[in-house]
Design a protein around this motif. Structure first.
Motif, mmCIF file in Angstrom:
data_model
loop_
_atom_site.group_PDB
_atom_site.id
_atom_site.type_symbol
_atom_site.label_atom_id
_atom_site.label_comp_id
_atom_site.label_asym_id
_atom_site.label_seq_id
_atom_site.Cartn_x
_atom_site.Cartn_y
_atom_site.Cartn_z
ATOM 1 N N UNK A 17 0.836 -1.211 0.000
ATOM 2 C CA UNK A 17 0.000 0.000 0.000
ATOM 3 C C UNK A 17 0.872 1.263 0.000
ATOM 4 N N UNK A 18 1.917 1.275 0.812
ATOM 5 C CA UNK A 18 2.791 2.446 0.885
ATOM 6 C C UNK A 18 3.654 2.583 -0.364
ATOM 7 N N UNK A 19 4.061 1.465 -0.932
ATOM 8 C CA UNK A 19 4.944 1.510 -2.103
ATOM 9 C C UNK A 19 4.224 1.996 -3.354
ATOM 10 N N UNK A 20 2.916 2.013 -3.326
ATOM 11 C CA UNK A 20 2.176 2.552 -4.470
ATOM 12 C C UNK A 20 2.387 4.047 -4.618
ATOM 13 N N UNK A 21 2.631 4.734 -3.513
ATOM 14 C CA UNK A 21 2.752 6.190 -3.560
ATOM 15 C C UNK A 21 4.163 6.704 -3.311
ATOM 16 N N UNK A 22 5.097 5.798 -3.000
ATOM 17 C CA UNK A 22 6.476 6.219 -2.731
ATOM 18 C C UNK A 22 7.412 5.044 -2.983
ATOM 19 N N UNK A 23 8.708 5.312 -3.109
ATOM 20 C CA UNK A 23 9.662 4.209 -3.269
ATOM 21 C C UNK A 23 9.659 3.285 -2.055
ATOM 22 N N UNK A 24 9.964 2.022 -2.268
ATOM 23 C CA UNK A 24 9.903 1.020 -1.209
ATOM 24 C C UNK A 24 10.876 1.319 -0.071
ATOM 25 N N UNK A 25 12.061 1.847 -0.379
ATOM 26 C CA UNK A 25 13.013 2.128 0.694
ATOM 27 C C UNK A 25 12.524 3.269 1.593
ATOM 28 N N UNK A 26 11.787 4.209 1.037
ATOM 29 C CA UNK A 26 11.206 5.279 1.843
ATOM 30 C C UNK A 26 10.037 4.733 2.655
ATOM 31 N N UNK A 27 9.260 3.840 2.059
ATOM 32 C CA UNK A 27 8.116 3.253 2.746
ATOM 33 C C UNK A 27 8.563 2.442 3.960
ATOM 34 N N UNK A 28 9.710 1.776 3.884
ATOM 35 C CA UNK A 28 10.203 0.982 5.016
ATOM 36 C C UNK A 28 10.587 1.845 6.203
ATOM 37 N N UNK A 37 7.441 -4.676 10.998
ATOM 38 C CA UNK A 37 8.632 -5.465 10.686
ATOM 39 C C UNK A 37 9.312 -5.942 11.960
ATOM 40 N N UNK A 38 9.370 -5.083 12.981
ATOM 41 C CA UNK A 38 9.975 -5.455 14.255
ATOM 42 C C UNK A 38 9.233 -6.622 14.882
ATOM 43 N N UNK A 39 7.894 -6.572 14.844
ATOM 44 C CA UNK A 39 7.100 -7.659 15.421
ATOM 45 C C UNK A 39 7.348 -8.973 14.695
ATOM 46 N N UNK A 40 7.447 -8.935 13.381
ATOM 47 C CA UNK A 40 7.713 -10.137 12.591
ATOM 48 C C UNK A 40 9.094 -10.696 12.938
ATOM 49 N N UNK A 41 10.096 -9.827 12.984
ATOM 50 C CA UNK A 41 11.455 -10.263 13.288
ATOM 51 C C UNK A 41 11.561 -10.822 14.705
ATOM 52 N N UNK A 42 10.877 -10.196 15.652
ATOM 53 C CA UNK A 42 10.921 -10.657 17.035
ATOM 54 C C UNK A 42 10.290 -12.035 17.177
ATOM 55 N N UNK A 43 9.180 -12.251 16.499
ATOM 56 C CA UNK A 43 8.512 -13.549 16.564
ATOM 57 C C UNK A 43 9.409 -14.643 15.982
ATOM 58 N N UNK A 44 10.063 -14.372 14.863
ATOM 59 C CA UNK A 44 10.958 -15.356 14.260
ATOM 60 C C UNK A 44 12.182 -15.617 15.136
ATOM 61 N N UNK A 45 12.694 -14.590 15.772
ATOM 62 C CA UNK A 45 13.830 -14.766 16.673
ATOM 63 C C UNK A 45 13.452 -15.653 17.855
#
Length: 54
Positions: A17-28, A37-45
């Motif tokens: 959704x964010x990458x539709x209006x801006x570059x992906x690196x800015x959206x991140x 992203x932090x929640x996903x990484x924490x769960x995998x860790x």
């Protein structure tokens, strides 16, 4: 918020959704995407640590 149950789905669709209006690196760099992203990484860790312990 969203109807998606998995954090990875929430993160992926927020990025799309964010990458539709801006570059992906800015959206991140957006705060709500960083939190997802932090929640996903924490769960995998936690999974990796639990596999190593048991």
């Amino acid at each position: 918020m969203d109807s998606f149950t998995k954090d990875t789905h929430r993160y992926a669709f927020a990025m799309v959704k964010a990458a539709r209006s801006m570059p992906a690196d800015v959206a991140e760099k957006l705060q709500h995407i960083k939190e997802l992203r932090f929640n996903v990484q924490l769960k995998e860790l936690r999974k990796r640590i639990n596999r190593r312990i048991t």
